[in-house]
Design a protein around this motif. Sequence first.
Motif, PDB file in Angstrom:
ATOM      1  N   GLU A  97       0.912  -8.163   6.614  1.00 20.56           N
ATOM      2  CA  GLU A  97       1.364  -7.768   5.282  1.00 20.56           C
ATOM      3  C   GLU A  97       0.344  -6.907   4.540  1.00 20.56           C
ATOM      4  OE1 GLU A  97       4.101 -11.200   3.459  1.00 20.56           O
ATOM      5  OE2 GLU A  97       2.103 -11.930   4.027  1.00 20.56           O
ATOM      6  N   LEU A  98      -0.875  -6.839   5.057  1.00 16.39           N
ATOM      7  CA  LEU A  98      -1.937  -6.119   4.362  1.00 16.39           C
ATOM      8  C   LEU A  98      -1.627  -4.624   4.288  1.00 16.39           C
ATOM      9  CD1 LEU A  98      -5.081  -7.864   5.899  1.00 16.39           C
ATOM     10  CD2 LEU A  98      -4.119  -8.208   3.617  1.00 16.39           C
ATOM     11  N   GLY A  99      -1.661  -4.100   3.077  1.00 11.83           N
ATOM     12  CA  GLY A  99      -1.441  -2.680   2.869  1.00 11.83           C
ATOM     13  C   GLY A  99      -0.005  -2.229   2.984  1.00 11.83           C
ATOM     14  N   ARG A 100       0.912  -3.173   3.130  1.00  2.52           N
ATOM     15  CA  ARG A 100       2.326  -2.824   3.313  1.00  2.52           C
ATOM     16  C   ARG A 100       3.144  -3.199   2.075  1.00  2.52           C
ATOM     17  NH1 ARG A 100       3.709  -1.587   8.518  1.00  2.52           N
ATOM     18  NH2 ARG A 100       2.118  -2.007  10.113  1.00  2.52           N
ATOM     19  N   LEU A 101       4.005  -2.296   1.672  1.00  9.48           N
ATOM     20  CA  LEU A 101       4.881  -2.577   0.538  1.00  9.48           C
ATOM     21  C   LEU A 101       5.904  -3.639   0.918  1.00  9.48           C
ATOM     22  CD1 LEU A 101       5.668   1.055  -0.689  1.00  9.48           C
ATOM     23  CD2 LEU A 101       4.022  -0.546  -1.682  1.00  9.48           C
ATOM     24  N   ILE A 102       6.227  -4.482  -0.037  1.00 13.17           N
ATOM     25  CA  ILE A 102       7.306  -5.455   0.166  1.00 13.17           C
ATOM     26  C   ILE A 102       8.522  -5.084  -0.682  1.00 13.17           C
ATOM     27  CG2 ILE A 102       5.758  -7.344   0.798  1.00 13.17           C
ATOM     28  CD1 ILE A 102       6.026  -8.398  -2.064  1.00 13.17           C
ATOM     29  N   GLY A 103       8.437  -3.977  -1.389  1.00 13.60           N
ATOM     30  CA  GLY A 103       9.556  -3.514  -2.212  1.00 13.60           C
ATOM     31  C   GLY A 103       9.109  -2.395  -3.127  1.00 13.60           C
ATOM     32  N   GLY A 104      10.094  -1.791  -3.788  1.00 11.49           N
ATOM     33  CA  GLY A 104       9.791  -0.783  -4.796  1.00 11.49           C
ATOM     34  C   GLY A 104       9.262   0.527  -4.258  1.00 11.49           C
ATOM     35  N   ALA A 105       9.615   0.885  -3.023  1.00  8.54           N
ATOM     36  CA  ALA A 105       9.055   2.096  -2.422  1.00  8.54           C
ATOM     37  C   ALA A 105       9.374   3.344  -3.240  1.00  8.54           C
ATOM     38  CB  ALA A 105       9.584   2.257  -0.996  1.00  8.54           C
ATOM     39  N   GLU A 106      10.586   3.428  -3.776  1.00  5.17           N
ATOM     40  CA  GLU A 106      10.956   4.624  -4.540  1.00  5.17           C
ATOM     41  C   GLU A 106      10.120   4.758  -5.808  1.00  5.17           C
ATOM     42  OE1 GLU A 106      15.094   4.839  -5.310  1.00  5.17           O
ATOM     43  OE2 GLU A 106      15.660   4.953  -3.187  1.00  5.17           O
ATOM     44  N   ARG A 107       9.897   3.632  -6.491  1.00  6.54           N
ATOM     45  CA  ARG A 107       9.088   3.689  -7.719  1.00  6.54           C
ATOM     46  C   ARG A 107       7.632   3.972  -7.396  1.00  6.54           C
ATOM     47  NH1 ARG A 107      10.588  -1.227 -11.661  1.00  6.54           N
ATOM     48  NH2 ARG A 107       8.700  -0.466 -12.701  1.00  6.54           N
ATOM     49  N   ILE A 108       7.163   3.480  -6.257  1.00  8.67           N
ATOM     50  CA  ILE A 108       5.789   3.777  -5.855  1.00  8.67           C
ATOM     51  C   ILE A 108       5.648   5.263  -5.537  1.00  8.67           C
ATOM     52  CG2 ILE A 108       4.049   3.406  -4.061  1.00  8.67           C
ATOM     53  CD1 ILE A 108       4.204   1.184  -6.125  1.00  8.67           C
ATOM     54  N   ASP A 109       6.657   5.837  -4.896  1.00  5.78           N
ATOM     55  CA  ASP A 109       6.636   7.278  -4.636  1.00  5.78           C
ATOM     56  C   ASP A 109       6.595   8.057  -5.944  1.00  5.78           C
ATOM     57  OD1 ASP A 109       6.655   7.050  -1.898  1.00  5.78           O
ATOM     58  OD2 ASP A 109       8.825   7.269  -1.696  1.00  5.78           O
ATOM     59  N   ALA A 110       7.398   7.616  -6.912  1.00  3.73           N
ATOM     60  CA  ALA A 110       7.423   8.304  -8.204  1.00  3.73           C
ATOM     61  C   ALA A 110       6.082   8.161  -8.917  1.00  3.73           C
ATOM     62  CB  ALA A 110       8.552   7.743  -9.069  1.00  3.73           C
TER      63      ALA A 110
ATOM     64  N   ARG B 287       4.977  -5.303  -8.813  1.00  8.92           N
ATOM     65  CA  ARG B 287       4.298  -6.151  -7.814  1.00  8.92           C
ATOM     66  C   ARG B 287       4.797  -5.800  -6.411  1.00  8.92           C
ATOM     67  NH1 ARG B 287       1.198  -9.874 -10.501  1.00  8.92           N
ATOM     68  NH2 ARG B 287       0.660 -10.912  -8.539  1.00  8.92           N
ATOM     69  N   PRO B 288       4.493  -4.590  -5.945  1.00  5.71           N
ATOM     70  CA  PRO B 288       5.045  -4.109  -4.678  1.00  5.71           C
ATOM     71  C   PRO B 288       4.335  -4.627  -3.432  1.00  5.71           C
ATOM     72  CG  PRO B 288       3.623  -2.450  -5.624  1.00  5.71           C
ATOM     73  CD  PRO B 288       3.669  -3.580  -6.608  1.00  5.71           C
ATOM     74  N   PHE B 289       3.255  -5.400  -3.635  1.00  5.92           N
ATOM     75  CA  PHE B 289       2.515  -5.959  -2.513  1.00  5.92           C
ATOM     76  C   PHE B 289       2.537  -7.482  -2.591  1.00  5.92           C
ATOM     77  CE2 PHE B 289       0.442  -1.832  -3.334  1.00  5.92           C
ATOM     78  CZ  PHE B 289       0.535  -1.258  -2.067  1.00  5.92           C
ATOM     79  N   ALA B 290       2.419  -8.110  -1.439  1.00 10.56           N
ATOM     80  CA  ALA B 290       2.359  -9.568  -1.395  1.00 10.56           C
ATOM     81  C   ALA B 290       1.009 -10.060  -1.898  1.00 10.56           C
ATOM     82  CB  ALA B 290       2.585 -10.052   0.044  1.00 10.56           C
ATOM     83  N   GLY B 291       0.993 -11.284  -2.420  1.00 10.70           N
ATOM     84  CA  GLY B 291      -0.272 -11.876  -2.843  1.00 10.70           C
ATOM     85  C   GLY B 291      -0.771 -11.345  -4.170  1.00 10.70           C
ATOM     86  N   PRO B 292      -2.096 -11.145  -4.289  1.00  9.98           N
ATOM     87  CA  PRO B 292      -2.712 -10.771  -5.577  1.00  9.98           C
ATOM     88  C   PRO B 292      -2.469  -9.314  -5.963  1.00  9.98           C
ATOM     89  CG  PRO B 292      -4.378 -10.830  -3.885  1.00  9.98           C
ATOM     90  CD  PRO B 292      -3.104 -11.309  -3.232  1.00  9.98           C
ATOM     91  N   ALA B 293      -1.196  -8.970  -6.183  1.00 12.26           N
ATOM     92  CA  ALA B 293      -0.845  -7.583  -6.515  1.00 12.26           C
ATOM     93  C   ALA B 293      -1.440  -7.155  -7.850  1.00 12.26           C
ATOM     94  CB  ALA B 293       0.668  -7.415  -6.537  1.00 12.26           C
ATOM     95  N   GLY B 294      -1.677  -8.118  -8.743  1.00 15.11           N
ATOM     96  CA  GLY B 294      -2.257  -7.771 -10.030  1.00 15.11           C
ATOM     97  C   GLY B 294      -3.660  -7.206  -9.911  1.00 15.11           C
TER      98      GLY B 294
END
Length: 243
Positions: A116-129, A157-164
Motif C-alpha cells: 500500500e506504500l505510495g499507492r492511492l486508495i482513491g481520489g485519483a482524479e482529484r489528485i491529478d487536478a 485522504r487518498p492514502f492508507a494510514g497516516p494520510a494527514g
Amino acid sequence: MDPLAPLLDLAEVAPAFASAREAVDAAHKHRALRRHGGQVAAEASLRAAVASAALEGNTYDLEEVRGGTVTDPVVQGALRVAESLPGLVDLWPRAPRQVLAKLHVLAARGVVHDHELGRLIGGAERIDALAGLVAGNETTPPMLLAAIVHAELITLRPFAGPAGVVARAAARLTLTARGFDPRGLVGVEAGHLAREPEYVGSAGAYATGTPDGVRSWLRHYAAAITAGAEEIRVIGDGVLAAV
C-alpha cells in the motif's frame, strides 16, 4: 488567470492572510536566526513532526521523542517525513504526484502493508487536478496554495494510514518551494495542534464545498500560520537563552 484568486475575496480571508504574512516576516527577523539558524530549523522540524503525529492521534511528549525513546511507527514516520522535506523542495513543483507517493512511503512504513506504500486508495482524479494546480504554479499566493493543498489532501485522504502527515508535509513544501518560508521554519503543524478542534471542524467545513466552509478553513489556516510564526520566536528565544 489564477483559479484560486476568488477565494481571497471571501469575507475576512485577505486581512487574515495579510496578518499572518506580517507575523511570519517579523519571526524571520529573530536574532537567533543570524548565527543559530540551523538549530532553530532543526528544533522547528522536530516540533512539527511531533505535532503532525499528534494530529493523527499519536501523541507523545516532545522530550521523549527528542530522547529517542518513542518507537511509535506514526511518530517515526513523521520524523522521516520532516527530515526528507529539504531534499524534496525542488521536486515538489515539478513532480507533485511523485513527491506525494514518496511522502506516503516515508510516513506509512510500518503502519500499512508494504504493497500500500505510495499507492492511492482513491481520489485519483482529484489528485491529478491538485497536481496540475501545484505544478509550475507561480501565480497563486503561496499561503493560499498551501492551504488548498492541505485541505484537499486532508479531506480526501487518498492514502492508507497516516494520510494527514502527508497532507501537512505537502503544505509545508508548498510554503517553502514558493519562497514564503524558504528555510522551513514556520511550525504550521504546531498551530493546527494548538487549535485542534478548529482544525478538525474547519476541514470538515471545507469538505462541504460551500463558500462559508472554504472561508472557515482559510481563516483557520491563517491563524495556524500565525501560531507557527510565534513558535519561531519561542524556539529562537530558547536557543539564545541556552547559548
